[in-house]
Each structure stands twice: as structure tokens, then as C-alpha cells.
Write a protein that holds these residues in place. Structure first.
Motif, PDB file in Angstrom:
ATOM      1  N   GLU A   1      -4.149   5.902  -3.734  1.00 38.83           N
ATOM      2  CA  GLU A   1      -5.277   5.009  -4.048  1.00 38.83           C
ATOM      3  C   GLU A   1      -5.682   4.100  -2.890  1.00 38.83           C
ATOM      4  OE1 GLU A   1      -1.735   3.037  -6.330  1.00 38.83           O
ATOM      5  OE2 GLU A   1      -2.341   5.048  -5.754  1.00 38.83           O
ATOM      6  N   TYR A   2      -4.897   4.096  -1.796  1.00 38.04           N
ATOM      7  CA  TYR A   2      -5.219   3.230  -0.661  1.00 38.04           C
ATOM      8  C   TYR A   2      -5.490   3.988   0.636  1.00 38.04           C
ATOM      9  CZ  TYR A   2      -3.425  -0.359  -3.753  1.00 38.04           C
ATOM     10  OH  TYR A   2      -3.217  -1.186  -4.825  1.00 38.04           O
TER      11      TYR A   2
ATOM     12  N   LYS B   1      -8.710  -4.471   1.732  1.00 37.40           N
ATOM     13  CA  LYS B   1      -8.767  -5.721   0.975  1.00 37.40           C
ATOM     14  C   LYS B   1      -7.369  -6.325   0.862  1.00 37.40           C
ATOM     15  CE  LYS B   1     -12.861  -4.782  -1.836  1.00 37.40           C
ATOM     16  NZ  LYS B   1     -13.356  -4.426  -3.179  1.00 37.40           N
ATOM     17  N   LEU B   2      -6.381  -5.480   0.572  1.00 39.70           N
ATOM     18  CA  LEU B   2      -5.004  -5.971   0.491  1.00 39.70           C
ATOM     19  C   LEU B   2      -4.512  -6.459   1.847  1.00 39.70           C
ATOM     20  CD1 LEU B   2      -3.371  -3.323  -1.880  1.00 39.70           C
ATOM     21  CD2 LEU B   2      -3.959  -5.692  -2.413  1.00 39.70           C
TER      22      LEU B   2
ATOM     23  N   VAL C   1       0.793  -1.229   0.000  1.00 34.83           N
ATOM     24  CA  VAL C   1       0.000   0.000   0.000  1.00 34.83           C
ATOM     25  C   VAL C   1       0.826   1.279   0.000  1.00 34.83           C
ATOM     26  CG1 VAL C   1      -1.962  -1.145   1.117  1.00 34.83           C
ATOM     27  CG2 VAL C   1      -0.292   0.093   2.522  1.00 34.83           C
TER      28      VAL C   1
ATOM     29  N   ASN D   1      -8.234   2.904   2.940  1.00 34.90           N
ATOM     30  CA  ASN D   1      -9.596   2.846   2.424  1.00 34.90           C
ATOM     31  C   ASN D   1      -9.979   1.378   2.187  1.00 34.90           C
ATOM     32  OD1 ASN D   1      -8.382   2.066  -0.007  1.00 34.90           O
ATOM     33  ND2 ASN D   1      -8.592   4.085  -0.929  1.00 34.90           N
ATOM     34  N   GLU D   2     -11.136   1.155   1.589  1.00 35.25           N
ATOM     35  CA  GLU D   2     -11.629  -0.207   1.376  1.00 35.25           C
ATOM     36  C   GLU D   2     -10.648  -1.048   0.557  1.00 35.25           C
ATOM     37  OE1 GLU D   2     -15.549  -2.495  -0.431  1.00 35.25           O
ATOM     38  OE2 GLU D   2     -15.632  -0.336  -0.053  1.00 35.25           O
ATOM     39  N   GLU D   3     -10.048  -0.453  -0.460  1.00 39.11           N
ATOM     40  CA  GLU D   3      -9.084  -1.190  -1.285  1.00 39.11           C
ATOM     41  C   GLU D   3      -7.837  -1.561  -0.476  1.00 39.11           C
ATOM     42  OE1 GLU D   3      -9.725  -2.436  -4.347  1.00 39.11           O
ATOM     43  OE2 GLU D   3     -11.717  -1.647  -3.871  1.00 39.11           O
ATOM     44  N   GLY D   4      -7.409  -0.671   0.384  1.00 43.59           N
ATOM     45  CA  GLY D   4      -6.265  -0.960   1.247  1.00 43.59           C
ATOM     46  C   GLY D   4      -6.563  -2.099   2.207  1.00 43.59           C
TER      47      GLY D   4
END
Length: 196
Positions: A156-157, A171-172, A147, A166-169
Motif C-alpha cells: 500500500e506504500y 505522507k508518512l 511503511v 507512493n503518495e501515501e508513503g
């Protein structure tokens, strides 16, 4: 033939040895998407908690008895200028305490985004604390490889506050934990196969 038997054993329940896991720490743990892990995860995350407060979660860990605890904290200590000596002393005490209750896995402290106040100073301390975590000789997960870039959380994270993913972060983050659990399970089954 042995590979076929190994495959059957894996698909028949590779998560049986995991039982329950604990996600212990500050708001980075509290807001995690742990339902996607495929194992039961107790969320011991408390927003705004410094390391000393995370240590107080030991009673909850003792009560629920997870086999493994993923531990992420220190951002609040850095934010409130606790100082490197205090942070490392408290972190050592946290790992020593949790080692008596479960297998601790340290999640390295995520960097903050460039828009976070004093992000340069904050991230220099994050780097120092993460180097200390490496020196403890316990297993770790390094979220920053996923991230962050150039010592900052990627845009973006990161949430608009500059410190939380955030949500994408997240998820990772969950995928990193899942991969760690899967790799540990594969090692166990491989060792069993070697003994067979």
C-alpha cells in the motif's frame, strides 16, 4: 502558571529555532512532500544519486545554511552493488561532511517491495546499512517502522517500480519529519522551562 506560559510560548512560534531545514539525498528525498512540514525546507534530493554524489551537494548546503539536514541515501549504491565497505565508508564521509555544516539526521534506508528485482538480496543489504547507520550515534528516523513489514515495503506504500514510495508513503515520511521537529522543539522548551 508555568504551563500556561509554556503553552503561550509554544503557540507563539515554536518553529522559530528551526529556521530552514535541508532534505538531502537521492530520489526518495527529491520526491518528498516537504511543503507540509510547516518550516522552510530546501530540497537537495537528486534522483539516481549515489552517496558520493550526495556529498557533492555540500556546496549547496553551505550556500543555503539550513540548521538541520535530514539525510536519506544508499539505495542507489545498493542497486549498483557498490559493496558494504564502500557504502559505509562513503556514508561516514557524508555524515562527517554534513556535521560541519548543519545538524545531520539520518533517515534509514527504506526497504524495497517484494516485486523489486533481487528484493531479498537488496533488503538484506538495507538491513546491514541501517545497522551501520544506528552505530553512528546520530539521530535517526526509521521509515521502515511505518511503511514496511517483514523486511519489505508494504504494497500500500510502494510505487509499481518496487523501490519508491507512493503518495501515501510520502505522507508518512513527511509526518515522521514533522514529528521529529516537534519533539525536538518540545525538548528545547521543556529545558528552558526547567532553567526558568
Amino acid at each position: 502558571m508555568r504551563l500556561l506560559i509554556l503553552a503561550i510560548l509554544l503557540f507563539a512560534g515554536c518553529n522559530r529555532d528551526h529556521r530552514d531545514i535541508g532534505m538531502l539525498g537521492d530520489s526518495h528525498m527529491k520526491h518528498g512532500q516537504w511543503d507540509s512540514l510547516g518550516v522552510h525546507a530546501y530540497n537537495f534530493g537528486v534522483g539516481g544519486e549515489k552517496i558520493a554524489g550526495v556529498i557533492k551537494q555540500a556546496d549547496r548546503v553551505r550556500m543555503y545554511k539550513p540548521t538541520t539536514c535530514f539525510i536519506e541515501c544508499s539505495a542507489n549504491d545498493i542497486h549498483w552493488d557498490s559493496g558494504y565497505a564502500q557504502i559505509t565508508r562513503d556514508y561516514r564521509r557524508l555524515i562527517d561532511t554534513m556535521s560541519l555544516l548543519c545538524s545531520p539526521i539520518a533517515v534509514k534506508v527504506p526497504y524495497v517491495g517484494k516485486d523489486y528485482p533481487r528484493s531479498d538480496t537488496f533488503n538484506m543489504m538495507v538491513a546491514r546499512v541501517n545497522t551501520y547507520i544506528d552505530s553512528l550515534g546520530i539521530p535517526t528516523i526509521d521509515l521502515n517502522r511505518l511503511v514496511s513489514a517483514d523486511g519489505y515495503m508494504k504494497q500500500e506504500y510502494v510505487m509499481p517500480d518496487g523501490i519508491h514510495m507512493n503518495e501515501e508513503g510520502y505522507k508518512l515520511f513527511a509526518q515522521s519529519v514533522k514529528c521529529w521537529l516537534y519533539r525536538r522543539e518540545m525538548d528545547k522548551w521543556y529545558n528552558r522551562l526547567l532553567l526558568w
